[in-house]
Design an enzyme around this catalytic site. Structure first.
Site, PDB file in Angstrom:
ATOM      1  N   HIS A  40      -4.154   1.699  11.478  1.00  0.00           N
ATOM      2  CA  HIS A  40      -3.786   3.116  11.414  1.00  0.00           C
ATOM      3  C   HIS A  40      -4.959   3.906  10.859  1.00  0.00           C
ATOM      4  O   HIS A  40      -5.345   4.943  11.418  1.00  0.00           O
ATOM      5  CB  HIS A  40      -2.546   3.279  10.533  1.00  0.00           C
ATOM      6  CG  HIS A  40      -2.035   4.683  10.476  1.00  0.00           C
ATOM      7  ND1 HIS A  40      -1.471   5.316  11.552  1.00  0.00           N
ATOM      8  CD2 HIS A  40      -2.019   5.586   9.454  1.00  0.00           C
ATOM      9  CE1 HIS A  40      -1.122   6.544  11.219  1.00  0.00           C
ATOM     10  NE2 HIS A  40      -1.445   6.742   9.948  1.00  0.00           N
ATOM     11  N   HIS A  91      -4.377   9.999   4.688  1.00  0.00           N
ATOM     12  CA  HIS A  91      -3.773  11.149   5.341  1.00  0.00           C
ATOM     13  C   HIS A  91      -3.025  12.021   4.338  1.00  0.00           C
ATOM     14  O   HIS A  91      -2.430  11.526   3.387  1.00  0.00           O
ATOM     15  CB  HIS A  91      -2.843  10.687   6.468  1.00  0.00           C
ATOM     16  CG  HIS A  91      -3.592  10.091   7.630  1.00  0.00           C
ATOM     17  ND1 HIS A  91      -2.995   9.258   8.550  1.00  0.00           N
ATOM     18  CD2 HIS A  91      -4.896  10.192   8.009  1.00  0.00           C
ATOM     19  CE1 HIS A  91      -3.896   8.879   9.448  1.00  0.00           C
ATOM     20  NE2 HIS A  91      -5.051   9.426   9.136  1.00  0.00           N
ATOM     21  N   ASP A 108       2.066   3.734   6.694  1.00  0.00           N
ATOM     22  CA  ASP A 108       2.202   4.013   8.131  1.00  0.00           C
ATOM     23  C   ASP A 108       1.877   2.781   8.978  1.00  0.00           C
ATOM     24  O   ASP A 108       1.563   2.916  10.160  1.00  0.00           O
ATOM     25  CB  ASP A 108       1.275   5.167   8.538  1.00  0.00           C
ATOM     26  CG  ASP A 108       1.881   6.518   8.212  1.00  0.00           C
ATOM     27  OD1 ASP A 108       3.033   6.555   7.748  1.00  0.00           O
ATOM     28  OD2 ASP A 108       1.203   7.547   8.422  1.00  0.00           O
ATOM     29  N   HIS A 148      -3.044   5.174   2.297  1.00  0.00           N
ATOM     30  CA  HIS A 148      -4.181   5.629   3.093  1.00  0.00           C
ATOM     31  C   HIS A 148      -4.436   7.099   2.825  1.00  0.00           C
ATOM     32  O   HIS A 148      -3.751   7.726   2.016  1.00  0.00           O
ATOM     33  CB  HIS A 148      -3.958   5.347   4.584  1.00  0.00           C
ATOM     34  CG  HIS A 148      -2.786   6.055   5.190  1.00  0.00           C
ATOM     35  ND1 HIS A 148      -1.475   5.756   4.880  1.00  0.00           N
ATOM     36  CD2 HIS A 148      -2.720   7.049   6.112  1.00  0.00           C
ATOM     37  CE1 HIS A 148      -0.656   6.524   5.575  1.00  0.00           C
ATOM     38  NE2 HIS A 148      -1.394   7.325   6.323  1.00  0.00           N
ATOM     39  N   ASP A 165      -0.293  13.583   4.148  1.00  0.00           N
ATOM     40  CA  ASP A 165       1.120  13.390   3.819  1.00  0.00           C
ATOM     41  C   ASP A 165       1.353  12.128   3.002  1.00  0.00           C
ATOM     42  O   ASP A 165       2.502  11.792   2.686  1.00  0.00           O
ATOM     43  CB  ASP A 165       1.977  13.367   5.090  1.00  0.00           C
ATOM     44  CG  ASP A 165       1.510  12.342   6.108  1.00  0.00           C
ATOM     45  OD1 ASP A 165       0.337  11.930   6.052  1.00  0.00           O
ATOM     46  OD2 ASP A 165       2.315  11.946   6.983  1.00  0.00           O
ATOM     47  N   HIS A 166       0.273  11.431   2.642  1.00  0.00           N
ATOM     48  CA  HIS A 166       0.383  10.257   1.780  1.00  0.00           C
ATOM     49  C   HIS A 166      -0.497  10.355   0.533  1.00  0.00           C
ATOM     50  O   HIS A 166      -0.349   9.539  -0.375  1.00  0.00           O
ATOM     51  CB  HIS A 166       0.012   8.988   2.556  1.00  0.00           C
ATOM     52  CG  HIS A 166       0.963   8.653   3.655  1.00  0.00           C
ATOM     53  ND1 HIS A 166       1.959   7.709   3.530  1.00  0.00           N
ATOM     54  CD2 HIS A 166       1.089   9.162   4.909  1.00  0.00           C
ATOM     55  CE1 HIS A 166       2.652   7.641   4.654  1.00  0.00           C
ATOM     56  NE2 HIS A 166       2.133   8.514   5.515  1.00  0.00           N
ATOM     57  N   HIS A 207       7.776   6.690   6.440  1.00  0.00           N
ATOM     58  CA  HIS A 207       8.537   7.716   7.163  1.00  0.00           C
ATOM     59  C   HIS A 207       9.869   7.125   7.603  1.00  0.00           C
ATOM     60  O   HIS A 207       9.985   5.920   7.811  1.00  0.00           O
ATOM     61  CB  HIS A 207       7.779   8.207   8.403  1.00  0.00           C
ATOM     62  CG  HIS A 207       6.452   8.823   8.112  1.00  0.00           C
ATOM     63  ND1 HIS A 207       6.271  10.173   7.911  1.00  0.00           N
ATOM     64  CD2 HIS A 207       5.225   8.261   7.983  1.00  0.00           C
ATOM     65  CE1 HIS A 207       4.997  10.418   7.678  1.00  0.00           C
ATOM     66  NE2 HIS A 207       4.334   9.272   7.713  1.00  0.00           N
TER      67      HIS A 207
END
Length: 364
Positions: A208, A153, A232, A151, A155-156, A270
Protein backbone atom coordinates in the site's frame (compact mmCIF):
# COMPACT_ATOMS: atom_id res chain seq x y z
CA UNK A 1 6.74 25.05 19.51
CA UNK A 2 9.84 22.96 18.71
CA UNK A 3 9.49 19.17 18.61
CA UNK A 4 9.87 17.48 21.98
CA UNK A 5 13.48 17.26 23.09
CA UNK A 6 14.96 19.68 20.58
CA UNK A 7 15.17 22.62 22.96
CA UNK A 8 17.25 20.66 25.48
CA UNK A 9 19.87 19.55 22.99
CA UNK A 10 20.31 22.67 20.86
CA UNK A 11 23.76 23.85 19.97
CA UNK A 12 25.17 26.97 21.70
CA UNK A 13 24.32 30.16 19.91
CA UNK A 14 21.12 28.78 18.40
CA UNK A 15 17.56 29.20 19.56
CA UNK A 16 14.13 28.11 18.35
CA UNK A 17 12.36 30.82 16.51
CA UNK A 18 8.99 30.12 14.94
CA UNK A 19 9.52 27.53 12.22
CA UNK A 20 13.25 26.94 12.71
CA UNK A 21 16.51 27.74 14.45
CA UNK A 22 18.01 31.24 14.30
CA UNK A 23 21.66 31.95 15.05
CA UNK A 24 22.36 34.40 17.86
CA UNK A 25 25.07 37.03 17.67
CA UNK A 26 28.41 36.14 19.31
CA UNK A 27 27.71 38.47 22.22
CA UNK A 28 24.34 36.91 22.84
CA UNK A 29 22.60 40.27 22.51
CA UNK A 30 20.21 38.98 19.90
CA UNK A 31 19.96 37.45 16.44
CA UNK A 32 22.29 38.54 13.73
CA UNK A 33 20.35 40.45 11.10
CA UNK A 34 21.21 39.74 7.47
CA UNK A 35 21.99 42.77 5.33
CA UNK A 36 19.00 44.61 3.92
CA UNK A 37 18.33 43.52 0.31
CA UNK A 38 18.54 46.03 -2.55
CA UNK A 39 15.42 47.87 -3.49
CA UNK A 40 13.04 45.78 -5.56
CA UNK A 41 14.16 42.43 -4.19
CA UNK A 42 12.81 40.04 -1.60
CA UNK A 43 15.17 38.92 1.16
CA UNK A 44 16.90 35.76 -0.01
CA UNK A 45 14.52 35.32 -2.93
CA UNK A 46 15.71 37.67 -5.68
CA UNK A 47 13.55 40.17 -7.55
CA UNK A 48 9.97 40.73 -6.47
CA UNK A 49 7.68 38.70 -8.78
CA UNK A 50 5.21 40.37 -11.10
CA UNK A 51 1.83 40.90 -9.54
CA UNK A 52 3.14 42.25 -6.23
CA UNK A 53 2.44 45.96 -5.76
CA UNK A 54 4.99 48.29 -4.30
CA UNK A 55 5.06 48.42 -0.53
CA UNK A 56 4.20 51.74 1.04
CA UNK A 57 4.82 52.86 4.64
CA UNK A 58 2.91 50.69 7.07
CA UNK A 59 1.63 48.47 4.27
CA UNK A 60 2.25 44.86 3.37
CA UNK A 61 2.57 43.40 -0.09
CA UNK A 62 -0.37 41.36 -1.27
CA UNK A 63 -1.08 39.60 -4.52
CA UNK A 64 -2.68 41.83 -7.10
CA UNK A 65 -4.85 38.92 -8.19
CA UNK A 66 -6.35 36.84 -5.37
CA UNK A 67 -5.46 33.20 -5.41
CA UNK A 68 -8.29 30.84 -6.31
CA UNK A 69 -9.63 28.86 -3.40
CA UNK A 70 -8.16 25.39 -3.17
CA UNK A 71 -10.90 22.77 -3.53
CA UNK A 72 -11.22 20.46 -0.58
CA UNK A 73 -12.35 16.91 -0.95
CA UNK A 74 -15.32 15.76 1.05
CA UNK A 75 -14.47 14.09 4.31
CA UNK A 76 -14.41 10.35 3.72
CA UNK A 77 -13.19 9.07 7.05
CA UNK A 78 -15.47 6.46 8.51
CA UNK A 79 -16.83 6.74 12.08
CA UNK A 80 -14.43 3.99 13.12
CA UNK A 81 -11.41 6.14 12.32
CA UNK A 82 -10.83 8.31 15.34
CA UNK A 83 -13.07 7.68 18.30
CA UNK A 84 -13.64 3.98 17.80
CA UNK A 85 -9.97 3.26 17.17
CA UNK A 86 -8.77 5.10 20.26
CA UNK A 87 -11.55 3.67 22.42
CA UNK A 88 -10.58 0.23 21.15
CA UNK A 89 -6.96 0.79 22.08
CA UNK A 90 -7.89 1.99 25.55
CA UNK A 91 -10.54 -0.69 26.00
CA UNK A 92 -8.22 -3.47 24.93
CA UNK A 93 -5.64 -2.27 27.42
CA UNK A 94 -8.24 -2.11 30.19
CA UNK A 95 -9.63 -5.56 29.44
CA UNK A 96 -6.19 -7.06 29.38
CA UNK A 97 -5.27 -5.35 32.64
CA UNK A 98 -8.49 -6.60 34.18
CA UNK A 99 -7.71 -10.16 33.08
CA UNK A 100 -4.34 -10.08 34.86
CA UNK A 101 -4.35 -7.15 37.32
CA UNK A 102 -1.29 -6.03 39.19
CA UNK A 103 -1.30 -6.82 42.91
CA UNK A 104 -1.31 -4.04 45.45
CA UNK A 105 -0.21 -0.49 44.66
CA UNK A 106 0.29 -1.17 40.94
CA UNK A 107 -3.47 -0.94 40.49
CA UNK A 108 -3.24 2.78 41.20
CA UNK A 109 -0.59 3.47 38.55
CA UNK A 110 -1.69 5.94 35.84
CA UNK A 111 -3.21 4.43 32.72
CA UNK A 112 -0.99 4.68 29.65
CA UNK A 113 -3.05 4.35 26.47
CA UNK A 114 -1.81 4.34 22.90
CA UNK A 115 -3.62 5.42 19.74
CA UNK A 116 -3.40 3.70 16.36
CA UNK A 117 -3.43 5.93 13.25
CA UNK A 118 -4.97 9.21 14.50
CA UNK A 119 -6.61 10.92 11.49
CA UNK A 120 -6.31 14.58 10.51
CA UNK A 121 -9.03 16.85 11.94
CA UNK A 122 -11.62 18.16 9.52
CA UNK A 123 -11.96 21.85 8.73
CA UNK A 124 -14.74 24.34 9.37
CA UNK A 125 -17.88 23.58 11.33
CA UNK A 126 -17.15 19.84 11.46
CA UNK A 127 -13.84 20.30 13.26
CA UNK A 128 -15.26 19.85 16.77
CA UNK A 129 -16.99 16.65 15.74
CA UNK A 130 -13.84 15.39 14.03
CA UNK A 131 -11.59 15.52 17.10
CA UNK A 132 -12.73 12.34 18.87
CA UNK A 133 -9.17 11.37 19.81
CA UNK A 134 -8.78 14.37 22.07
CA UNK A 135 -12.31 14.01 23.47
CA UNK A 136 -11.77 10.33 24.25
CA UNK A 137 -8.49 11.03 26.03
CA UNK A 138 -10.11 13.71 28.17
CA UNK A 139 -13.12 11.51 28.90
CA UNK A 140 -10.99 8.56 29.97
CA UNK A 141 -8.73 10.76 32.08
CA UNK A 142 -5.56 9.23 30.66
CA UNK A 143 -2.24 10.55 29.40
CA UNK A 144 -1.39 9.52 25.84
CA UNK A 145 2.10 8.03 25.71
CA UNK A 146 2.30 6.37 22.27
CA UNK A 147 0.97 6.72 18.74
CA UNK A 148 1.36 3.71 16.43
CA UNK A 149 1.24 4.80 12.78
CA UNK A 150 0.82 2.15 10.12
CA UNK A 151 1.69 4.51 7.25
CA UNK A 152 1.99 8.10 6.10
CA UNK A 153 -1.42 8.86 4.57
CA UNK A 154 -3.21 11.79 6.19
CA UNK A 155 -6.16 9.72 7.40
CA UNK A 156 -3.75 7.61 9.45
CA UNK A 157 -1.15 10.15 10.61
CA UNK A 158 -2.75 13.59 10.27
CA UNK A 159 -3.56 13.79 13.98
CA UNK A 160 0.06 13.36 15.07
CA UNK A 161 0.79 17.08 15.30
CA UNK A 162 -2.16 17.98 17.49
CA UNK A 163 -1.72 15.03 19.83
CA UNK A 164 2.07 15.45 20.06
CA UNK A 165 1.71 19.10 21.02
CA UNK A 166 -0.86 18.34 23.69
CA UNK A 167 1.07 15.38 25.10
CA UNK A 168 4.73 16.38 25.20
CA UNK A 169 5.98 12.94 26.27
CA UNK A 170 4.02 11.08 23.60
CA UNK A 171 6.13 8.82 21.36
CA UNK A 172 5.24 8.48 17.67
CA UNK A 173 6.16 5.11 16.18
CA UNK A 174 6.28 4.17 12.51
CA UNK A 175 8.47 3.30 9.56
CA UNK A 176 11.29 5.72 8.65
CA UNK A 177 10.67 4.86 4.97
CA UNK A 178 7.22 6.41 4.97
CA UNK A 179 7.74 10.06 5.90
CA UNK A 180 5.38 9.91 8.86
CA UNK A 181 4.91 13.38 10.41
CA UNK A 182 6.32 13.96 13.89
CA UNK A 183 7.94 10.52 13.94
CA UNK A 184 10.13 10.10 17.04
CA UNK A 185 10.75 6.34 17.22
CA UNK A 186 11.48 4.61 13.88
CA UNK A 187 10.62 0.92 13.69
CA UNK A 188 11.78 -1.99 11.56
CA UNK A 189 10.31 -5.43 10.92
CA UNK A 190 9.84 -7.47 14.12
CA UNK A 191 10.64 -4.54 16.46
CA UNK A 192 8.71 -4.70 19.74
CA UNK A 193 7.09 -1.66 21.38
CA UNK A 194 6.31 -1.72 25.12
CA UNK A 195 3.40 0.41 26.35
CA UNK A 196 2.97 -0.26 30.04
CA UNK A 197 2.54 -4.04 30.24
CA UNK A 198 1.48 -4.36 26.61
CA UNK A 199 3.90 -5.82 24.06
CA UNK A 200 3.25 -4.77 20.47
CA UNK A 201 5.23 -6.17 17.55
CA UNK A 202 5.68 -4.24 14.29
CA UNK A 203 5.53 -6.24 11.06
CA UNK A 204 6.70 -4.76 7.76
CA UNK A 205 3.95 -5.12 5.13
CA UNK A 206 4.87 -2.97 2.10
CA UNK A 207 2.57 -2.62 -0.89
CA UNK A 208 0.00 0.00 0.00
CA UNK A 209 2.98 2.23 0.80
CA UNK A 210 6.65 1.38 0.83
CA UNK A 211 6.95 1.60 4.60
CA UNK A 212 3.55 0.25 5.67
CA UNK A 213 3.57 -1.51 9.06
CA UNK A 214 0.97 -3.52 10.92
CA UNK A 215 0.97 -3.93 14.70
CA UNK A 216 0.36 -7.17 16.57
CA UNK A 217 -0.67 -6.84 20.21
CA UNK A 218 0.41 -10.03 21.99
CA UNK A 219 -2.45 -11.57 23.96
CA UNK A 220 -0.59 -14.63 25.25
CA UNK A 221 0.51 -13.08 28.59
CA UNK A 222 -3.16 -12.34 29.32
CA UNK A 223 -4.56 -15.69 28.13
CA UNK A 224 -6.50 -13.97 25.36
CA UNK A 225 -6.33 -13.60 21.57
CA UNK A 226 -3.79 -11.35 19.92
CA UNK A 227 -4.98 -8.18 18.16
CA UNK A 228 -3.82 -7.12 14.70
CA UNK A 229 -4.06 -3.41 13.81
CA UNK A 230 -3.81 -3.77 10.04
CA UNK A 231 -4.02 -0.19 8.77
CA UNK A 232 -4.71 -0.27 5.02
CA UNK A 233 -3.23 -3.71 4.38
CA UNK A 234 -6.22 -5.87 5.27
CA UNK A 235 -9.90 -5.06 5.77
CA UNK A 236 -12.86 -7.22 6.60
CA UNK A 237 -13.26 -9.21 3.33
CA UNK A 238 -10.91 -6.84 1.51
CA UNK A 239 -7.42 -5.41 1.19
CA UNK A 240 -5.86 -2.05 0.42
CA UNK A 241 -4.74 -0.76 -2.96
CA UNK A 242 -1.16 -1.23 -4.09
CA UNK A 243 0.16 2.32 -4.44
CA UNK A 244 3.88 1.78 -3.88
CA UNK A 245 4.74 -1.75 -4.89
CA UNK A 246 3.78 -4.68 -7.06
CA UNK A 247 1.24 -7.45 -6.75
CA UNK A 248 4.05 -9.74 -5.63
CA UNK A 249 4.94 -7.30 -2.83
CA UNK A 250 1.34 -7.07 -1.68
CA UNK A 251 0.92 -10.85 -1.80
CA UNK A 252 4.01 -11.32 0.37
CA UNK A 253 2.61 -8.86 2.93
CA UNK A 254 -0.75 -10.63 3.02
CA UNK A 255 1.05 -13.94 3.49
CA UNK A 256 2.83 -12.39 6.50
CA UNK A 257 -0.56 -11.82 8.09
CA UNK A 258 -1.80 -15.26 7.07
CA UNK A 259 0.98 -16.76 9.16
CA UNK A 260 -0.68 -15.51 12.34
CA UNK A 261 -3.16 -17.55 14.38
CA UNK A 262 -6.78 -18.04 13.33
CA UNK A 263 -8.03 -16.53 16.60
CA UNK A 264 -6.16 -13.24 16.01
CA UNK A 265 -8.61 -10.34 16.17
CA UNK A 266 -8.52 -8.08 13.09
CA UNK A 267 -8.88 -4.33 13.69
CA UNK A 268 -8.71 -2.73 10.22
CA UNK A 269 -8.07 0.92 9.42
CA UNK A 270 -11.44 1.33 7.65
CA UNK A 271 -14.88 -0.24 7.94
CA UNK A 272 -15.83 -1.38 4.44
CA UNK A 273 -17.44 -4.66 5.47
CA UNK A 274 -20.74 -4.57 3.56
CA UNK A 275 -19.20 -3.27 0.33
CA UNK A 276 -16.34 -5.78 0.45
CA UNK A 277 -18.62 -8.71 1.16
CA UNK A 278 -20.78 -7.66 -1.78
CA UNK A 279 -17.77 -7.88 -4.08
CA UNK A 280 -16.78 -11.24 -2.58
CA UNK A 281 -20.25 -12.49 -3.52
CA UNK A 282 -19.63 -11.53 -7.15
CA UNK A 283 -16.43 -13.56 -7.51
CA UNK A 284 -17.47 -16.42 -5.21
CA UNK A 285 -21.30 -16.46 -5.07
CA UNK A 286 -21.64 -19.94 -3.56
CA UNK A 287 -19.47 -19.26 -0.52
CA UNK A 288 -21.79 -19.96 2.43
CA UNK A 289 -19.40 -18.44 4.98
CA UNK A 290 -19.54 -15.15 3.08
CA UNK A 291 -23.34 -15.25 2.95
CA UNK A 292 -23.61 -15.79 6.71
CA UNK A 293 -21.16 -12.99 7.39
CA UNK A 294 -23.05 -10.61 5.08
CA UNK A 295 -26.31 -11.27 6.93
CA UNK A 296 -24.59 -10.63 10.26
CA UNK A 297 -22.99 -7.41 9.01
CA UNK A 298 -26.30 -6.09 7.71
CA UNK A 299 -27.97 -6.76 11.08
CA UNK A 300 -25.13 -5.01 12.88
CA UNK A 301 -25.41 -1.95 10.66
CA UNK A 302 -29.18 -1.75 11.05
CA UNK A 303 -28.64 -1.70 14.81
CA UNK A 304 -25.83 0.87 14.40
CA UNK A 305 -23.28 -1.51 15.87
CA UNK A 306 -19.69 -2.07 14.86
CA UNK A 307 -18.74 -4.91 12.54
CA UNK A 308 -15.19 -5.02 13.96
CA UNK A 309 -13.31 -7.01 14.95
CA UNK A 310 -13.21 -10.00 12.68
CA UNK A 311 -10.80 -12.91 13.09
CA UNK A 312 -8.16 -14.14 10.68
CA UNK A 313 -9.82 -17.55 10.75
CA UNK A 314 -13.06 -15.98 9.47
CA UNK A 315 -11.21 -13.95 6.84
CA UNK A 316 -9.60 -17.07 5.41
CA UNK A 317 -13.06 -18.49 4.72
CA UNK A 318 -14.53 -15.60 2.67
CA UNK A 319 -11.95 -12.86 1.95
CA UNK A 320 -11.05 -13.35 -1.74
CA UNK A 321 -7.71 -11.53 -1.33
CA UNK A 322 -6.63 -14.21 1.15
CA UNK A 323 -7.91 -17.05 -1.04
CA UNK A 324 -5.65 -16.70 -4.08
CA UNK A 325 -4.61 -20.33 -3.61
CA UNK A 326 -8.17 -21.57 -4.15
CA UNK A 327 -9.02 -23.17 -7.49
CA UNK A 328 -12.60 -21.96 -7.27
CA UNK A 329 -11.42 -18.37 -7.62
CA UNK A 330 -9.25 -19.18 -10.61
CA UNK A 331 -12.21 -20.85 -12.28
CA UNK A 332 -14.48 -17.91 -11.47
CA UNK A 333 -12.10 -15.41 -13.08
CA UNK A 334 -12.04 -17.24 -16.40
CA UNK A 335 -9.17 -18.15 -18.73
CA UNK A 336 -5.62 -17.58 -17.59
CA UNK A 337 -3.34 -14.81 -18.86
CA UNK A 338 -1.41 -17.03 -21.29
CA UNK A 339 -1.72 -16.59 -25.07
CA UNK A 340 -3.97 -19.65 -25.39
CA UNK A 341 -5.88 -19.10 -22.16
CA UNK A 342 -4.77 -22.49 -20.92
CA UNK A 343 -2.24 -21.19 -18.42
CA UNK A 344 -3.45 -20.84 -14.87
CA UNK A 345 -3.03 -17.63 -12.89
CA UNK A 346 -0.16 -17.28 -10.50
CA UNK A 347 -1.25 -16.11 -7.07
CA UNK A 348 0.18 -12.63 -7.72
CA UNK A 349 -1.64 -12.38 -11.08
CA UNK A 350 -4.86 -13.51 -9.43
CA UNK A 351 -4.45 -10.90 -6.69
CA UNK A 352 -3.81 -8.18 -9.28
CA UNK A 353 -6.91 -9.11 -11.28
CA UNK A 354 -9.05 -9.26 -8.13
CA UNK A 355 -7.87 -5.77 -7.22
CA UNK A 356 -8.79 -4.40 -10.67
CA UNK A 357 -12.22 -6.03 -10.50
CA UNK A 358 -12.76 -4.62 -7.01
CA UNK A 359 -11.98 -1.09 -8.22
CA UNK A 360 -14.47 -1.49 -11.09
CA UNK A 361 -17.09 -2.91 -8.71
CA UNK A 362 -16.70 0.10 -6.40
CA UNK A 363 -17.09 2.61 -9.25
CA UNK A 364 -20.45 1.21 -10.36
Amino acid sequence: PPPAGWHSGRAPGRRWRGGGFERESPGGAGPECPPRPPAGQCRGRGPIPDGFPAKGPGQSRRLATPRPARPRSAAGACPQHGLARLVRAVAVGRRLRAAAPHPGPARESPQLPSAADPPRPAHGAQQAAALPNRASIEKEGVDLVAILCTHKHWDHSGGNRDLSRRHQDCRVYGSPQDGIPYLTHPLCHQDVVSVGRLQIRALATPGHTQGHLVYLLDGEPYKGPSCLFSGDLLFLSGCGRTFEGTAETMLSSLDTVLGLGDDTLLWPGHEYAEENLGFAGVVEPENLARERKMQWVQRQRMERKSTCPSTLGEERSYNPFLRTHCLVLQEALGPGPGPTGDDSYSRAELLEKLRRLKDLHKSK
